[in-house]
Design an enzyme around this catalytic site. Structure first.
Site, PDB file in Angstrom:
ATOM      1  N   LYS A 122       0.828  -1.198   0.000  1.00 64.50           N
ATOM      2  CA  LYS A 122       0.000   0.000   0.000  1.00 64.50           C
ATOM      3  C   LYS A 122       0.865   1.252   0.000  1.00 64.50           C
ATOM      4  O   LYS A 122       0.674   2.167  -0.810  1.00 64.50           O
ATOM      5  CB  LYS A 122      -0.931   0.017   1.208  1.00 64.50           C
ATOM      6  N   ASP A 140      -6.238   0.619   0.779  1.00 65.91           N
ATOM      7  CA  ASP A 140      -6.323   0.814   2.225  1.00 65.91           C
ATOM      8  C   ASP A 140      -7.682   0.301   2.691  1.00 65.91           C
ATOM      9  O   ASP A 140      -8.428  -0.318   1.929  1.00 65.91           O
ATOM     10  CB  ASP A 140      -6.105   2.283   2.606  1.00 65.91           C
TER      11      ASP A 140
END
Length: 225
Positions: A122, A140
């Site tokens: 991420k 996320d």
């Protein structure tokens, strides 16, 4: 509701119209300050991160400057951030690695980024997308939740959702769509109580709790009528 390619395209079209001007909330001035901000944002709101970075970046905006601190000193600098002890350890390790292996510069390559302490998929995707302009989708908690609810991409892990989104979204829109999904999760599609009553995706969302007629390809939305 069966979510077809046309319905996914309509979901993305509406999301792009509503959130086209919304990017990251994090304040940064360089790839390094963005990387620090993203690392701090784990289990911490962007608003809180911005308060912390506004306080520390005037003094600690390069790996060399931050690396001069001890673990205890950096913990004090970011003490009002969740998991601050682990984050301080990762930040210092990251700074030392950047100094030793990358001449103090944040690498653009994905495989090099994930070698840094505390940097996962991420974080690497956010930095590559926002700081360096590469097409990337960072998954996320908001992106994961909204993607699954819309069935834009269904998966049990962030990696599965990321791969599904890459197939559903044109590459040119990957980076922008990341932000569209985040903002929709923050403003409308909340974790506990999604605001289905006011959601502009009501008739293209299979998880919508409002009783509405499904959208048909070619049908105009209320705002277009």
């Amino acid at each position: 509701m069966r979510v077809t390619k046309k319905i996914k395209a309509e979901q993305l079209r509406r999301l792009s119209e509503v959130y086209k001007n919304d990017g990251t909330m994090l304040h940064f001035s360089s790839p390094f300050t963005l990387l620090v901000a993203v690392l701090l944002s784990a289990q911490c709101t962007d608003k809180r991160v911005n308060i912390i970075t506004q306080r520390i970046f005037p003094r600690l905006d390069t790996p060399a400057k931050m690396a001069e601190l001890s673990q205890e000193q950096l913990e004090m600098e970011i003490h009002d951030c969740g998991l601050y002890k682990a984050k301080a350890k990762n930040l210092l390790g990251m700074c030392h690695m950047l100094m030793e292996n990358y001449h103090g510069e944040v690498p653009e390559d994905f495989d090099e980024l994930v070698k840094l302490p505390g940097v996962g998929r991420k974080t690497a995707n956010v930095v590559r997308s926002v700081a360096f302009g590469y097409p990337a989708i960072a998954v996320d908690t908001h992106v994961f939740r909204v993607s699954n609810r819309l069935k834009l991409s269904v998966g049990k892990t962030p990696n599965e959702v990321e791969e599904g989104l890459k197939k559903a979204i044109p590459m040119k829109d990957w980076s922008s769509a990341h932000h569209w999904l985040i903002w929709h999760g923050r403003r409308v599609c909340h974790a506990r109580r999604p605001d289905c009553e006011t959601c502009f995706l009501q008739n293209v969302c299979p998880s919508c709790t409002v009783n509405v007629e499904p959208w048909k390809p070619g049908e105009k939305t209320e705002s277009e009528k």
